[in-house]
Design a protein around this motif. Structure first.
Motif, PDB file in Angstrom:
ATOM      1  N   GLY A 197      38.901  93.297  25.069  1.00  0.00           N
ATOM      2  CA  GLY A 197      37.888  93.324  24.023  1.00  0.00           C
ATOM      3  C   GLY A 197      37.339  91.933  23.796  1.00  0.00           C
ATOM      4  N   GLY A 198      36.187  91.850  23.129  1.00  0.00           N
ATOM      5  CA  GLY A 198      35.621  90.530  22.911  1.00  0.00           C
ATOM      6  C   GLY A 198      34.405  90.534  22.027  1.00  0.00           C
ATOM      7  N   ARG A 199      33.565  89.527  22.233  1.00  0.00           N
ATOM      8  CA  ARG A 199      32.423  89.304  21.357  1.00  0.00           C
ATOM      9  C   ARG A 199      31.385  90.429  21.420  1.00  0.00           C
ATOM     10  NH1 ARG A 199      30.776  84.770  18.683  1.00  0.00           N
ATOM     11  NH2 ARG A 199      32.122  83.352  19.851  1.00  0.00           N
ATOM     12  N   ASP A 200      31.348  91.163  22.542  1.00  0.00           N
ATOM     13  CA  ASP A 200      30.375  92.264  22.648  1.00  0.00           C
ATOM     14  C   ASP A 200      30.807  93.525  21.909  1.00  0.00           C
ATOM     15  OD1 ASP A 200      32.331  93.350  24.282  1.00  0.00           O
ATOM     16  OD2 ASP A 200      31.125  93.338  26.114  1.00  0.00           O
ATOM     17  N   ALA A 201      31.983  93.483  21.251  1.00  0.00           N
ATOM     18  CA  ALA A 201      32.501  94.577  20.409  1.00  0.00           C
ATOM     19  C   ALA A 201      32.921  95.813  21.201  1.00  0.00           C
ATOM     20  CB  ALA A 201      31.490  94.970  19.323  1.00  0.00           C
ATOM     21  N   HIS A 202      32.941  95.713  22.523  1.00  0.00           N
ATOM     22  CA  HIS A 202      33.356  96.840  23.360  1.00  0.00           C
ATOM     23  C   HIS A 202      34.847  96.762  23.672  1.00  0.00           C
ATOM     24  CE1 HIS A 202      29.651  99.015  24.839  1.00  0.00           C
ATOM     25  NE2 HIS A 202      29.159  98.070  24.050  1.00  0.00           N
ATOM     26  N   LEU A 203      35.489  97.927  23.627  1.00  0.00           N
ATOM     27  CA  LEU A 203      36.864  98.090  24.076  1.00  0.00           C
ATOM     28  C   LEU A 203      36.819  98.705  25.472  1.00  0.00           C
ATOM     29  CD1 LEU A 203      40.002  98.361  23.558  1.00  0.00           C
ATOM     30  CD2 LEU A 203      39.475 100.642  22.670  1.00  0.00           C
ATOM     31  N   LYS A 204      37.444  98.030  26.443  1.00  0.00           N
ATOM     32  CA  LYS A 204      37.414  98.537  27.811  1.00  0.00           C
ATOM     33  C   LYS A 204      38.833  98.700  28.345  1.00  0.00           C
ATOM     34  CE  LYS A 204      32.814  96.824  28.977  1.00  0.00           C
ATOM     35  NZ  LYS A 204      31.935  96.333  30.071  1.00  0.00           N
ATOM     36  N   VAL A 205      38.990  99.731  29.182  1.00  0.00           N
ATOM     37  CA  VAL A 205      40.289 100.055  29.770  1.00  0.00           C
ATOM     38  C   VAL A 205      40.151 100.023  31.291  1.00  0.00           C
ATOM     39  CG1 VAL A 205      42.182 101.716  29.873  1.00  0.00           C
ATOM     40  CG2 VAL A 205      40.800 101.537  27.785  1.00  0.00           C
ATOM     41  N   TRP A 206      41.069  99.329  31.955  1.00  0.00           N
ATOM     42  CA  TRP A 206      41.017  99.114  33.396  1.00  0.00           C
ATOM     43  C   TRP A 206      42.290  99.649  34.042  1.00  0.00           C
ATOM     44  CZ3 TRP A 206      36.364  96.624  34.433  1.00  0.00           C
ATOM     45  CH2 TRP A 206      35.757  95.973  33.337  1.00  0.00           C
ATOM     46  N   ASP A 207      42.130 100.346  35.166  1.00  0.00           N
ATOM     47  CA  ASP A 207      43.264 100.934  35.888  1.00  0.00           C
ATOM     48  C   ASP A 207      43.853  99.894  36.837  1.00  0.00           C
ATOM     49  OD1 ASP A 207      44.963 102.365  37.655  1.00  0.00           O
ATOM     50  OD2 ASP A 207      43.825 104.203  37.345  1.00  0.00           O
ATOM     51  N   VAL A 208      45.056  99.434  36.528  1.00  0.00           N
ATOM     52  CA  VAL A 208      45.687  98.353  37.291  1.00  0.00           C
ATOM     53  C   VAL A 208      45.925  98.764  38.741  1.00  0.00           C
ATOM     54  CG1 VAL A 208      47.747  96.899  37.473  1.00  0.00           C
ATOM     55  CG2 VAL A 208      46.753  97.384  35.221  1.00  0.00           C
ATOM     56  N   GLU A 209      46.397 100.006  38.934  1.00  0.00           N
ATOM     57  CA  GLU A 209      46.755 100.459  40.288  1.00  0.00           C
ATOM     58  C   GLU A 209      45.532 100.750  41.152  1.00  0.00           C
ATOM     59  OE1 GLU A 209      49.331 103.740  39.571  1.00  0.00           O
ATOM     60  OE2 GLU A 209      50.988 102.487  38.857  1.00  0.00           O
ATOM     61  N   GLN A 210      44.371 100.855  40.534  1.00  0.00           N
ATOM     62  CA  GLN A 210      43.118 101.070  41.266  1.00  0.00           C
ATOM     63  C   GLN A 210      42.278  99.790  41.307  1.00  0.00           C
ATOM     64  OE1 GLN A 210      42.498 103.927  42.939  1.00  0.00           O
ATOM     65  NE2 GLN A 210      44.531 104.592  42.222  1.00  0.00           N
ATOM     66  N   LYS A 211      42.976  98.663  41.447  1.00  0.00           N
ATOM     67  CA  LYS A 211      42.325  97.349  41.529  1.00  0.00           C
ATOM     68  C   LYS A 211      41.460  97.066  40.301  1.00  0.00           C
ATOM     69  CE  LYS A 211      42.408  97.101  46.566  1.00  0.00           C
ATOM     70  NZ  LYS A 211      41.617  96.895  47.819  1.00  0.00           N
ATOM     71  N   TYR A 212      41.990  97.483  39.161  1.00  0.00           N
ATOM     72  CA  TYR A 212      41.356  97.230  37.866  1.00  0.00           C
ATOM     73  C   TYR A 212      39.983  97.900  37.765  1.00  0.00           C
ATOM     74  CZ  TYR A 212      45.132  93.930  36.933  1.00  0.00           C
ATOM     75  OH  TYR A 212      46.374  93.362  36.743  1.00  0.00           O
ATOM     76  N   ALA A 213      39.899  99.133  38.253  1.00  0.00           N
ATOM     77  CA  ALA A 213      38.681  99.927  38.087  1.00  0.00           C
ATOM     78  C   ALA A 213      38.508 100.289  36.614  1.00  0.00           C
ATOM     79  CB  ALA A 213      38.756 101.194  38.934  1.00  0.00           C
ATOM     80  N   LEU A 214      37.281 100.272  36.136  1.00  0.00           N
ATOM     81  CA  LEU A 214      36.990 100.609  34.742  1.00  0.00           C
ATOM     82  C   LEU A 214      37.137 102.113  34.522  1.00  0.00           C
ATOM     83  CD1 LEU A 214      35.916  99.626  31.957  1.00  0.00           C
ATOM     84  CD2 LEU A 214      33.613 100.089  32.816  1.00  0.00           C
ATOM     85  N   VAL A 215      37.954 102.503  33.537  1.00  0.00           N
ATOM     86  CA  VAL A 215      38.167 103.925  33.266  1.00  0.00           C
ATOM     87  C   VAL A 215      37.692 104.340  31.871  1.00  0.00           C
ATOM     88  CG1 VAL A 215      40.073 104.182  34.894  1.00  0.00           C
ATOM     89  CG2 VAL A 215      40.565 103.506  32.541  1.00  0.00           C
ATOM     90  N   ASN A 216      37.442 103.365  31.002  1.00  0.00           N
ATOM     91  CA  ASN A 216      36.958 103.711  29.664  1.00  0.00           C
ATOM     92  C   ASN A 216      36.197 102.534  29.072  1.00  0.00           C
ATOM     93  OD1 ASN A 216      37.251 104.077  26.533  1.00  0.00           O
ATOM     94  ND2 ASN A 216      37.724 106.077  27.419  1.00  0.00           N
ATOM     95  N   ASP A 217      35.073 102.817  28.436  1.00  0.00           N
ATOM     96  CA  ASP A 217      34.264 101.796  27.780  1.00  0.00           C
ATOM     97  C   ASP A 217      33.765 102.371  26.462  1.00  0.00           C
ATOM     98  OD1 ASP A 217      32.467  99.916  26.914  1.00  0.00           O
ATOM     99  OD2 ASP A 217      31.271  99.862  28.741  1.00  0.00           O
ATOM    100  N   THR A 218      34.226 101.781  25.350  1.00  0.00           N
ATOM    101  CA  THR A 218      33.894 102.274  24.022  1.00  0.00           C
ATOM    102  C   THR A 218      33.256 101.168  23.186  1.00  0.00           C
ATOM    103  OG1 THR A 218      35.802 103.772  24.087  1.00  0.00           O
ATOM    104  CG2 THR A 218      34.823 103.359  21.929  1.00  0.00           C
ATOM    105  N   ALA A 219      32.128 101.472  22.559  1.00  0.00           N
ATOM    106  CA  ALA A 219      31.554 100.550  21.563  1.00  0.00           C
ATOM    107  C   ALA A 219      32.402 100.694  20.303  1.00  0.00           C
ATOM    108  CB  ALA A 219      30.102 100.896  21.296  1.00  0.00           C
ATOM    109  N   ALA A 220      33.433  99.863  20.204  1.00  0.00           N
ATOM    110  CA  ALA A 220      34.521 100.119  19.261  1.00  0.00           C
ATOM    111  C   ALA A 220      34.269  99.576  17.858  1.00  0.00           C
ATOM    112  CB  ALA A 220      35.816  99.531  19.815  1.00  0.00           C
ATOM    113  N   HIS A 221      33.508  98.494  17.744  1.00  0.00           N
ATOM    114  CA  HIS A 221      33.297  97.841  16.446  1.00  0.00           C
ATOM    115  C   HIS A 221      31.837  97.417  16.305  1.00  0.00           C
ATOM    116  CE1 HIS A 221      37.421  97.382  14.750  1.00  0.00           C
ATOM    117  NE2 HIS A 221      37.782  97.452  16.016  1.00  0.00           N
ATOM    118  N   MET A 222      31.490  96.981  15.088  1.00  0.00           N
ATOM    119  CA  MET A 222      30.136  96.474  14.825  1.00  0.00           C
ATOM    120  C   MET A 222      29.978  95.051  15.353  1.00  0.00           C
ATOM    121  SD  MET A 222      28.345  98.795  13.238  1.00  0.00           S
ATOM    122  CE  MET A 222      27.069  97.880  12.373  1.00  0.00           C
TER     123      MET A 222
END
Length: 299
Positions: A197-222
């Motif tokens: 997570g960071g300044r763009d307010a997005h929460l992202k989830v990465w699959d470690v075993e799939q070379k950190y492929a993105l599996v979830n992206d949520t606009a989590a906060h304002m």
């Protein structure tokens, strides 16, 4: 889900930036812009012990598991190692003139994230620098350790996450992770996923075993996500934001379960900077720019 505010710890004279577990289950440490390092007792909320004072802001606290010394990252001055039982400094290292944003341990190594883009690797026994990892000109903000894959992952202000080999320190992969600075990252308890997570307010989830492929992206906060952490049982995780709220999420589905804010729960009135989910009755702690630390019962 019910979230109840149990206590508020007040005493800091400025913003609180860092929380760390204590030597006992019912204890924790806090630090911030006032340079005070305080030990608190969750079963005695009126008791705070000053264990050390440094002349500048503290963004990073880390309890070294082998020595039980509290590592304090002092802004622009370096590291201080505190014996919290006797309330005295036992070692220090003028590591840098840059700000220290995070400290993580693996075996005899300490990984220290610096605002000049360097990750310094220290020998924790000799207190000497083994390696300067310079992979970016912008700040190294946060570090997480994966002992399963033997990787150290670092979030930077250049919007990227970089994965390094834990033993050779070689750069293995660069992930263009966010649209702005990466402020926080952590592995799931089984180390199968990396959450960022960071300044763009997005929460992202990465699959470690799939070379950190993105599996979830949520606009989590304002506004910016300052920190995220898992519950001790691994079923939940929480995010803290500059938007003054804390959010509780299901760790399996990444579904939002609860918003904790001032209007509904007498939450913080300013930015929530750091979280600590304790083993003491699974109480969740939150530290804020409002100079307080709140204690939450989540159930």
């Amino acid at each position: 889900m019910i979230v109840e505010k149990i206590d508020t710890f007040g005493g800091h004279r400025d913003c609180v930036y860092a929380l760390e577990t204590g030597l006992e289950t019912n204890q924790f440490f806090s630090a911030g812009a006032d340079g005070l390092i305080v030990r608190w007792h969750l079963d005695r909320p009126d008791r705070g012990d000053l264990v050390a004072k440094v002349p500048a802001s503290v963004y990073a606290l880390a309890l070294h598991p082998a020595s039980n010394l509290l590592w304090v990252g002092q802004n622009y001055e370096g590291l201080h190692l505190i014996d919290t039982v006797h309330k005295k400094e036992v070692n220090s290292l003028k590591l840098t003139s840059a700000a220290i944003f995070d400290i993580k341990f693996y075996k005899n190594d300490a990984f220290v994230a610096l605002s000049d883009g360097i990750v310094a690797v220290l020998d924790t026994e000799q207190m000497v620098v083994k390696k300067h990892i310079k992979a970016s000109d912008q700040s190294a903000r946060c570090i997480a350790i994966n002992p399963v894959e033997r990787e150290a992952v670092v979030g930077y202000s250049d919007n990227s996450v970089r994965i390094f080999d834990l033993t050779t320190y070689i750069l293995k992969q660069v992930i263009p992770a966010h649209a702005n600075s990466v402020f926080t990252l952590t592995y799931s308890p089984d180390f199968r996923f990396l959450l960022t997570g960071g300044r763009d307010a997005h929460l992202k989830v990465w699959d470690v075993e799939q070379k950190y492929a993105l599996v979830n992206d949520t606009a989590a906060h304002m506004f910016a996500i300052n920190h995220l952490t898992f519950s001790p049982d691994g079923n939940l995780f929480a995010t803290a934001s500059m938007d003054k709220s804390i959010k509780i999420w299901d760790a399996d589905t990444y579904r939002l379960l609860k918003v904790v804010d001032r209007a509904r729960h007498a939450g913080h009135g300013t930015s929530v900077n750091k979280l600590l989910w304790t083993n003491y009755h699974q109480q969740l702690l939150s530290a804020s720019d409002d100079r307080t630390i709140s204690v939450w019962q989540v159930g």
